[in-house]
Design a protein around this motif. Sequence first.
Motif, PDB file in Angstrom:
ATOM      1  N   UNK A  97       0.814  -1.211   0.000  1.00 44.50           N
ATOM      2  CA  UNK A  97       0.000   0.000   0.000  1.00 44.50           C
ATOM      3  C   UNK A  97       0.845   1.258   0.000  1.00 44.50           C
ATOM      4  N   UNK A  98       2.111   1.142  -0.379  1.00 46.50           N
ATOM      5  CA  UNK A  98       2.965   2.316  -0.403  1.00 46.50           C
ATOM      6  C   UNK A  98       3.262   2.845   0.974  1.00 46.50           C
ATOM      7  N   UNK A  99       3.109   1.992   1.991  1.00 49.38           N
ATOM      8  CA  UNK A  99       3.327   2.419   3.365  1.00 49.38           C
ATOM      9  C   UNK A  99       4.692   2.048   3.884  1.00 49.38           C
ATOM     10  N   UNK A 100       4.727   1.578   5.138  1.00 49.02           N
ATOM     11  CA  UNK A 100       5.980   1.207   5.793  1.00 49.02           C
ATOM     12  C   UNK A 100       5.841  -0.206   6.336  1.00 49.02           C
ATOM     13  N   UNK A 101       6.979  -0.811   6.687  1.00 45.69           N
ATOM     14  CA  UNK A 101       6.948  -2.133   7.312  1.00 45.69           C
ATOM     15  C   UNK A 101       6.114  -2.039   8.578  1.00 45.69           C
ATOM     16  N   UNK A 102       5.175  -2.969   8.734  1.00 44.49           N
ATOM     17  CA  UNK A 102       4.215  -2.848   9.820  1.00 44.49           C
ATOM     18  C   UNK A 102       3.816  -4.218  10.367  1.00 44.49           C
ATOM     19  N   UNK A 103       3.175  -4.184  11.527  1.00 42.00           N
ATOM     20  CA  UNK A 103       2.513  -5.354  12.103  1.00 42.00           C
ATOM     21  C   UNK A 103       1.024  -5.122  11.949  1.00 42.00           C
ATOM     22  N   UNK A 104       0.320  -6.127  11.455  1.00 43.59           N
ATOM     23  CA  UNK A 104      -1.120  -5.992  11.259  1.00 43.59           C
ATOM     24  C   UNK A 104      -1.787  -7.351  11.400  1.00 43.59           C
ATOM     25  N   UNK A 105      -3.105  -7.344  11.414  1.00 45.45           N
ATOM     26  CA  UNK A 105      -3.854  -8.599  11.498  1.00 45.45           C
ATOM     27  C   UNK A 105      -3.786  -9.328  10.163  1.00 45.45           C
ATOM     28  N   UNK A 106      -3.747 -10.648  10.226  1.00 44.77           N
ATOM     29  CA  UNK A 106      -3.666 -11.433   8.997  1.00 44.77           C
ATOM     30  C   UNK A 106      -5.007 -11.381   8.274  1.00 44.77           C
ATOM     31  N   UNK A 107      -4.970 -11.078   6.988  1.00 44.56           N
ATOM     32  CA  UNK A 107      -6.169 -10.913   6.192  1.00 44.56           C
ATOM     33  C   UNK A 107      -6.563 -12.230   5.513  1.00 44.56           C
ATOM     34  N   UNK A 108      -7.786 -12.239   4.998  1.00 53.20           N
ATOM     35  CA  UNK A 108      -8.284 -13.439   4.341  1.00 53.20           C
ATOM     36  C   UNK A 108      -7.590 -13.761   3.038  1.00 53.20           C
ATOM     37  N   UNK A 109      -6.860 -12.774   2.478  1.00 54.54           N
ATOM     38  CA  UNK A 109      -6.127 -13.022   1.229  1.00 54.54           C
ATOM     39  C   UNK A 109      -5.044 -14.080   1.413  1.00 54.54           C
ATOM     40  N   UNK A 110      -4.545 -14.225   2.637  1.00 54.29           N
ATOM     41  CA  UNK A 110      -3.473 -15.185   2.897  1.00 54.29           C
ATOM     42  C   UNK A 110      -4.086 -16.584   2.985  1.00 54.29           C
ATOM     43  N   UNK A 111      -3.783 -17.398   1.989  1.00 57.55           N
ATOM     44  CA  UNK A 111      -4.387 -18.736   1.924  1.00 57.55           C
ATOM     45  C   UNK A 111      -3.356 -19.862   1.815  1.00 57.55           C
ATOM     46  N   UNK A 112      -2.064 -19.519   1.693  1.00 52.77           N
ATOM     47  CA  UNK A 112      -1.008 -20.524   1.581  1.00 52.77           C
ATOM     48  C   UNK A 112       0.081 -20.209   2.602  1.00 52.77           C
ATOM     49  N   UNK A 113       0.787 -21.244   3.033  1.00 47.83           N
ATOM     50  CA  UNK A 113       1.849 -21.066   4.017  1.00 47.83           C
ATOM     51  C   UNK A 113       2.999 -22.016   3.734  1.00 47.83           C
ATOM     52  N   UNK A 114       4.208 -21.572   4.110  1.00 44.47           N
ATOM     53  CA  UNK A 114       5.398 -22.399   3.925  1.00 44.47           C
ATOM     54  C   UNK A 114       6.353 -22.197   5.092  1.00 44.47           C
ATOM     55  N   UNK A 115       7.225 -23.163   5.304  1.00 49.15           N
ATOM     56  CA  UNK A 115       8.125 -23.130   6.460  1.00 49.15           C
ATOM     57  C   UNK A 115       9.549 -23.424   6.005  1.00 49.15           C
ATOM     58  N   UNK A 116      10.494 -22.709   6.597  1.00 49.52           N
ATOM     59  CA  UNK A 116      11.928 -22.959   6.379  1.00 49.52           C
ATOM     60  C   UNK A 116      12.558 -23.290   7.724  1.00 49.52           C
ATOM     61  N   UNK A 117      13.624 -24.075   7.665  1.00 47.50           N
ATOM     62  CA  UNK A 117      14.346 -24.386   8.897  1.00 47.50           C
ATOM     63  C   UNK A 117      13.747 -25.531   9.669  1.00 47.50           C
TER      64      UNK A 117
END
Length: 332
Positions: free
Chosen positions: A312-332
């Motif tokens: 959104x042209x903003x800054x690095x932030x902490x926010x609530x996870x939105x419904x758009x996030x539907x996939x996840x992956x793990x490293x380590x």
Amino acid sequence: MDSTHHPARRHSARHLSAVALAAVLLGAALVTGSAQAEPDRSDAVAQVEQAFNAAAAANEEVNQLNSDIAATEAAIAALTTEIAGVQETYEQQRDALGEVIVQQQIDSPLGPTASLLASDSPTAFLEGLSAVQAFNATQAEALEAFSENADDLATRQAQLEQLKATLEADKANADAKKAEVQDAYEAAQAQLAALDASQRARFDSANASQVPNPAAAPSAFSGSAIDFALTQLGKPYRYGGTGPDSYDCSGLTQASFAAAGISIPRTARAQYQASTKVSMSDIQPGDLVFYGNMSHVAIYLGNGQIVEAPSTGGVVRVTSMRGNFTQAGRFG
């Protein structure tokens, strides 16, 4: 008296009905014209968000093209080195065969077989014939090796030309996509500037950073990645940014994992492909979460929060996870 017996009255009724209809249509036209002149801007904030999201998605395509370009350039360099080695062998084999042919003509201008036919000794003839057969077999092996090496050289040179063509096409696509990103970003900025004060306040509020409330990380590695990301809060989002002063979404996740001691790919899509896939119901702090179309990635903090370089042209932030996030992956 019934109106049906008075044509003038019927005409008057028709006239009044026409006037009433015209009034209704005029009123509708005025309402429509008013709506067009003053459009409903209740969704203007969402439209600005979508505009920035579209620009960020295009930016991830640029990032992927840049990664492809780097990989192709590395392949070209490696193949060029291989071709140099094959070329050297090719030239050595060619020179060796050339020397043998020249020496053979010097020693026996008509060829070794003609010399044997002129021999008066059957024993010498048979011994010479065996020698010729051995010589010819050796030369056949040398010629076969030379032919195989020549074919290998031609194949690799064709591969090199194909890689160069791919590189040029990717560079042209990247340049076009960069222009698209810039145009989309400028259009989004114009939409942002057009918001009124209350809309801008809503936009800023929606994109403000929350107070981090991370859950306990399942590993020291995950904790390190999260800690690094949280130290970047407030740094500006920039298309193509990889730090340390600004980031785009995948640039932030890549830098965070690098700080934790692991190298991950550059783009959101490549990061997902390289990760161990995790169900959204099983995500843990330190996991990466992705939009379904792979246009955005963030780090999950736990307790329903993420840290991200937003689209959104903003800054690095902490926010609530939105419904758009539907996939996840793990490293380590």
